[in-house]
Design an enzyme around this catalytic site. Structure first.
Site, PDB file in Angstrom:
ATOM      1  N   ASP A 135     -35.989  53.897 -10.343  1.00  0.00           N
ATOM      2  CA  ASP A 135     -34.659  53.661  -9.735  1.00  0.00           C
ATOM      3  C   ASP A 135     -33.651  52.803 -10.164  1.00  0.00           C
ATOM      4  O   ASP A 135     -32.671  53.203 -10.295  1.00  0.00           O
ATOM      5  CB  ASP A 135     -35.188  52.943  -8.170  1.00  0.00           C
ATOM      6  CG  ASP A 135     -36.102  53.861  -7.470  1.00  0.00           C
ATOM      7  OD1 ASP A 135     -36.269  54.943  -7.925  1.00  0.00           O
ATOM      8  OD2 ASP A 135     -36.767  53.332  -6.482  1.00  0.00           O
ATOM      9  N   GLU A 191     -38.836  43.652  -9.265  1.00  0.00           N
ATOM     10  CA  GLU A 191     -39.526  44.251  -8.118  1.00  0.00           C
ATOM     11  C   GLU A 191     -41.046  44.190  -8.316  1.00  0.00           C
ATOM     12  O   GLU A 191     -41.831  43.956  -7.293  1.00  0.00           O
ATOM     13  CB  GLU A 191     -39.298  45.848  -8.461  1.00  0.00           C
ATOM     14  CG  GLU A 191     -39.409  46.777  -7.289  1.00  0.00           C
ATOM     15  CD  GLU A 191     -38.499  46.561  -6.058  1.00  0.00           C
ATOM     16  OE1 GLU A 191     -39.051  45.983  -4.880  1.00  0.00           O
ATOM     17  OE2 GLU A 191     -37.293  46.797  -6.068  1.00  0.00           O
TER      18      GLU A 191
HETATM   19  C1  GLA Z   1     -39.869  54.487  -5.294  1.00  0.00           C
HETATM   20  C2  GLA Z   1     -40.153  53.532  -6.404  1.00  0.00           C
HETATM   21  C3  GLA Z   1     -39.939  54.548  -7.914  1.00  0.00           C
HETATM   22  C4  GLA Z   1     -40.636  55.854  -7.824  1.00  0.00           C
HETATM   23  C5  GLA Z   1     -40.453  56.298  -6.432  1.00  0.00           C
HETATM   24  C6  GLA Z   1     -41.509  57.820  -6.225  1.00  0.00           C
HETATM   25  O1  GLA Z   1     -38.411  54.683  -5.190  1.00  0.00           O
HETATM   26  O2  GLA Z   1     -39.294  52.527  -6.719  1.00  0.00           O
HETATM   27  O3  GLA Z   1     -40.374  53.627  -9.008  1.00  0.00           O
HETATM   28  O4  GLA Z   1     -42.083  55.377  -8.093  1.00  0.00           O
HETATM   29  O5  GLA Z   1     -40.758  55.449  -5.335  1.00  0.00           O
HETATM   30  O6  GLA Z   1     -41.246  58.565  -7.160  1.00  0.00           O
END
Ligand code: GLA
Length: 385
Positions: A171, A159
């Site tokens: 995530d 990512e």
């Molecule tokens: C996205 C990102 C996570 C996190 C959220 C907000 O999902 O991938 O890493 O920062 O936003 O909490």
């Protein structure tokens, strides 16, 4: 699509049977938003929807990417390394392959068929799902020897470095380490974690998808990331910290002049107060105080709306409705924001009524229907066949 249908689809495309099948869920974050990249504590959980992949080896030294849900296909020769090409979905598995090659793991050609039921771009982590899914599959097929935390970290590198989004670990960790019926309390600095039984009595966890086409999420996300880094650097002039989440509210109030920028100050205040809310939410959940948990969800949303400015009229319309609905005790946006999904705690017996009314309210205000469903907390990435 169910597995039998997917197997038939695989045979239709590749004229042979799939050898292996894997599944990886998506996630919702219960509380702790936009603080994973600030070394904070977050509370995500894996959900039952996710991504499935069917795989067979080939002798052609080629990776063939096909998906049931996307028309774009790609055949990419086995090389030593890759860079992102365009914006198509197959860049995610390609980024994972790149990381495996970088780690010195020997790969062979593979035929892939992906299929998912996570609404794309809805903030339920369809990208982490496909990253961790591919990483788990390659690790299994080519004996990479990595554990699920290492696979999550690999997904995060894809990512950050391959896709160019400065996201945190939440995530990938949630979908790799999810446990049925449990939220994960994750310290994003140390990666220490704890499973918290998500016992919400006669409530259900509702997911409300704004169905808003998301635009510019990546650039706004990276902008928030940069603002947080600026706040941290300015506070570091006086405070001995590695992350913004190490600052207490008291220390923040005493030292906020160092920041000298009202917008950046607001961003930091959200981060620091959200981290404290997560700690309170843990207490509430473990002591069975669902009401307080719900109030913390509302407070989290307010802060994301006013201070962090990542909500929007669609998400706000949902949360505003929830506040007026007696049988709902908490709601907030989940994930990166700027559209995507909200979550809510709603009395089980009122769910159908809630669904009907929230849809009506949303359509009146926004002009189109949201998607509303109740969700269970499920296991993380796994082997199907
Ligand atoms: C996205 C990102 C996570 C996190 C959220 C907000 O999902 O991938 O890493 O920062 O936003 O909490």
């Amino acid at each position: 699509m169910i597995i039998d249908q997917l197997q038939k689809e695989f045979e239709k495309i590749y004229h042979k049977q799939a050898e292996r099948i894997f599944f990886c869920p998506g996630r919702v974050n219960l509380i702790g938003e936009h603080i994973d990249y600030n070394g904070g504590q977050v509370m995500p959980c894996a959900i039952s929807m996710g991504t499935t992949v069917l795989i067979a080896k080939n002798n052609d030294h080629v990776f063939r990417f096909r998906a049931v849900d996307f028309p774009e296909t790609s055949d990419i020769e086995l090389k030593d390394s890759y860079t992102k090409t365009g914006t198509e979905w197959f860049n995610y598995p390609l980024g994972v392959i790149h990381e495996f090659l970088k780690a010195g793991i020997k790969l062979e050609g593979l035929d892939f068929l992906f299929s998912g039921n996570l609404p794309i771009g809805s903030g339920l982590s369809s990208s982490a799902s496909i990253e961790v899914l591919t990483a788990f599959a390659l690790n299994d097929i080519f004996s990479g020897g990595m554990n699920n935390v290492e696979l999550a970290l690999l997904g995060k590198r894809v990512e950050n470095q391959f896709m160019g989004l400065n996201s945190g670990i939440m995530d990938q960790f949630a979908v790799a380490m999810g446990k049925e019926g449990n939220a994960i309390l994750l310290n994003c600095d140390t990666l220490d974690y704890e499973y918290l039984p998500f016992e919400i009595g006669d409530y259900v966890l509702a997911i409300i998808n704004t169905n808003k086409p998301r635009k510019l999420v990546e650039s706004k996300y990276n902008e928030r990331f940069a603002e947080c880094m600026t706040a941290k650097e300015k506070l570091q002039k006086k405070l001995n910290i590695n992350h913004l989440c190490e600052v207490s509210i008291d220390d923040f109030i005493k030292n906020k002049e160092l920041i000298n920028d009202p917008v950046v100050e607001n961003r930091a205040l959200h981060v620091i107060s959200e981290n404290e809310r997560v700690i309170k939410a843990r207490e509430a959940l473990t002591s069975g105080d669902i009401k307080t948990f719900g109030e913390l969800m509302y407070a989290s949303h307010q802060s994301l709306q006013d201070l962090y400015e990542v909500s929007g009229e669609e998400l706000d319309a949902i949360v505003e409705f929830c506040k007026t609905y007696k049988e709902c005790i908490g709601a907030r946006m989940t994930g990166a924001g700027f559209g995507g999904c909200a979550i809510a705690l709603v009395k089980k017996h009122s769910f159908d009524d809630f669904k009907e009314k929230v849809c009506r309210h949303y359509e009146d205000k926004i002009g189109y229907q949201p998607g509303v469903f109740s969700s269970v907390i499920a296991e993380g990435v796994r082997t199907i066949v």
